[in-house]
Enzyme design. Structure first.
Site, short mmCIF file in Angstrom:
data_model
loop_
_atom_site.label_atom_id
_atom_site.label_comp_id
_atom_site.label_asym_id
_atom_site.label_seq_id
_atom_site.Cartn_x
_atom_site.Cartn_y
_atom_site.Cartn_z
N HIS A 13 3.80 7.32 -12.77
CA HIS A 13 4.83 7.49 -13.80
C HIS A 13 4.68 6.42 -14.88
CE1 HIS A 13 6.73 4.33 -11.48
NE2 HIS A 13 7.68 4.20 -12.36
N ARG A 14 4.02 5.32 -14.49
CA ARG A 14 3.62 4.31 -15.48
C ARG A 14 2.18 3.95 -15.15
NH1 ARG A 14 8.09 4.15 -17.62
NH2 ARG A 14 10.00 3.06 -17.07
N LYS A 37 -0.99 -0.04 -9.89
CA LYS A 37 -1.40 -1.41 -9.55
C LYS A 37 -1.20 -1.67 -8.08
CE LYS A 37 -2.60 -5.45 -11.17
NZ LYS A 37 -3.43 -5.60 -9.95
N LYS A 69 -2.86 1.28 -3.93
CA LYS A 69 -3.38 0.36 -2.90
C LYS A 69 -4.76 0.83 -2.48
CE LYS A 69 -1.90 -3.20 -0.54
NZ LYS A 69 -0.87 -4.17 -0.99
N ASP A 75 10.65 -4.94 -12.63
CA ASP A 75 10.58 -4.51 -14.02
C ASP A 75 9.18 -4.70 -14.59
OD1 ASP A 75 12.05 -3.19 -15.77
OD2 ASP A 75 13.14 -4.88 -16.61
N1 GLU Z 1 -1.53 -7.55 -2.89
C1 GLU Z 1 -0.37 -7.88 -3.61
C2 GLU Z 1 0.82 -7.04 -3.19
O1 GLU Z 1 0.79 -6.42 -2.17
C3 GLU Z 1 -0.58 -7.93 -5.11
C4 GLU Z 1 -0.81 -6.67 -5.83
C5 GLU Z 1 -1.17 -6.88 -7.30
O2 GLU Z 1 -1.15 -8.00 -7.78
O3 GLU Z 1 -1.49 -5.87 -7.95
O4 GLU Z 1 1.84 -7.05 -3.82
#
Ligand code: GLU
Length: 484
Positions: free
Chosen positions: A73-74, A78, A114, A107
């Site tokens: 959605h964004r 990450k 993952k 936010d």
């Molecule tokens: N591995 C970290 C987490 O589980 C960082 C993830 C990240 O920085 O994208 O939140």
């Protein structure tokens, strides 16, 4: 899935992913969100499973890896990239979902993702690991599963800035024309486009979360704790990156007493408080806690979680507190520095027993928060503070000159230094992280005021996350907005 509809057996056998979904269901019910909207939010958008060969020492080994994008959605989506012999698709999907909710609470304008590679890094040399990581990165990048604007990995269990540097370099070789190539991965070494303060970030986030909690006397009282962090008796599980940095700053700066540290081979206990730096050094040198001179060692690490203490901080891996041991936990408060350390079943038991839990999707958001800073730094191609640091110093010096001229008194040296110091990148990163953690906690409390029947921070955290995500789906026309 309503809580009452689950039998004990179903609860026991629930997968990690199922547990996370149940947490969303519980929050959905609590805020009256349309269950169809919740289904859209829960669905894992895409999962890539790869099997790829790498030639090592004249033989070929085939590795299995995953990259899951829970929510787009964004963008970019990450999340961390985990190297562990125990990874599986259910786990990666669950962790990707946690990333979505984490970003929403902090936010951060990212979706959740993952990655995982089934490997025990201890069985390979550095050269072999580099070869394997590069090959995995190449496979992912070629399919757009690593890309600065689509999917951006970061360190996680079993990986660090070293692996991120290899990934960035692989991406760079594949796409040299991409101006934003450095932003394809975060958690890089500072010399290779990383940001100062990323390595400590998750641990610092845990510290800021606890500091903010202790600024609210009613929250402290309802956790049956006394005011202030100093002298709180804290048990840590895990001395990896997150556990080490949070234990270190909490003991050195906030004066908590780390009375026990649990690792795989056992626990080391000292009621007077352990020196975290020394324990870590010993652990790194010997590979375990056994024999650490300044504490009592016990090889039973599982039971140590049940020790009487003020705060228990699981900072290792998921499902450490489960239906089997939740009723024996004696901590007054659990602060989830790891992802998913308390299962859904255990959460129900602990909350029922009045134990306060600060949930993972809030507590460990510090890592991805500073990743966000690194990513924006990479896109701007400039270190934070570069433009204004000296200017701020000059303003500070002018202020002091004016003050001294008007008062005819000298500003004390220490104050002079503080006022005329321009912020370094690390100052700015820590300030942004502190602000994120404070604001997120205040948001949790607001939600608990709006919905007084929400009594636990986890449900409050999920309520915030799903409300924000649902809103972005309404805006896209993907789900029906609620009727006014
Ligand atoms: N591995 C970290 C987490 O589980 C960082 C993830 C990240 O920085 O994208 O939140």
């Amino acid at each position: 899935m309503e809580k009452q509809a689950l039998t004990d057996n179903q609860l026991e056998s629930m997968s990690f992913r199922g547990g996370v979904d149940s947490m969303v269901d519980r929050a959905t019910l609590a805020i009256g969100l349309n269950p169809d909207t919740a289904k859209v939010i829960q669905a894992c958008n895409a999962v890539l499973q790869l099997k790829f060969p790498v030639k090592l020492n004249n033989s070929v080994e085939v590795f299995t890896g995953w990259w899951a994008v829970h929510s787009a959605h964004r963008l970019p989506a990450k999340g961390g990239l985990r190297f562990s012999a125990l990874v599986n698709q259910d786990e990666i999907e669950a962790l990707a979902a946690l990333m979505t909710y984490k970003c929403a609470i902090a936010d951060i304008p990212f979706g959740g993702a993952k990655g995982g590679l089934m490997i025990n890094p201890a069985n390979y040399s550095e050269d072999e690991l580099r070869e394997i990581t590069r090959r995995f990165a190449m496979e992912l990048a070629r399919k757009d599963f690593i890309h600065p604007s689509v999917s951006v990995p970061a360190p996680d269990m079993g990986t660090s800035s070293r692996e991120m540097a290899w990934i960035a370099d692989t991406y760079k070789l594949l796409f040299p024309e991409d101006l934003n190539q450095n932003a394809c991965v975060t958690g890089k070494p500072v010399e290779r486009g990383g940001i100062t303060g990323r390595t400590e970030a998750t641990g610092k986030g845990v510290q800021y979360a606890l500091q903010e909690f202790f600024r609210h006397p009613d929250a402290v009282e309802s956790a049956r704790l006394m005011d202030g962090l100093p002298d709180k008796r804290v048990v840590f599980q895990g001395l990896g990156n997150v556990g080490y940095h949070s234990a270190k700053v909490l003991s050195e700066q906030d004066k908590v007493k780390v009375i026990a540290i649990i690792e795989r081979d056992g626990v080391v206990i000292n009621e007077e408080g352990l020196n975290v730096h020394d324990v870590r050094q010993y652990f790194v040198e010997t590979g375990g806690l056994k024999g650490f001179p300044a504490g009592d060692y016990d090889e039973n690490s599982t039971e140590a979680l049940e020790m009487e203490c003020d705060i228990l901080i699981p900072a290792a891996m998921e499902s450490q507190i489960h239906a089997g041991n939740a009723s024996r936990i004696q901590a007054r408060m659990i602060v989830e520095a790891a992802n998913g350390p308390v299962t859904y079943e255990a959460d129900e038991i602990l909350t029922g027993r009045g134990i306060t839990i600060l949930p993972d999707i809030y507590v460990n958001a510090g890592g991805v928060t500073v990743s966000y800073f690194e990513w924006t730094r990479n896109l701007s191609h400039m270190r934070f503070g570069r433009l204004q640091r000296r200017y701020d110093e000059l303003r500070g010096q002018n202020l002091i000159t004016a003050m001294e001229a008007l008062t005819e008194k000298e500003v004390p040296d220490e104050l002079d230094r503080e006022i005329s110091r321009g912020a370094s990148e690390l100052d700015l990163v820590r300030s942004g992280l502190d602000d994120t953690m404070r604001t997120a906690f205040q948001d949790l409390r607001e939600v608990m005021k709006t919905y007084p029947h929400i009594r636990d921070y986890r449900t409050a955290a999920y309520a915030i996350a799903i409300t924000k995500i649902a809103k972005s789906y309404y805006d896209l026309g993907m789900v029906e907005p609620p009727r006014p």
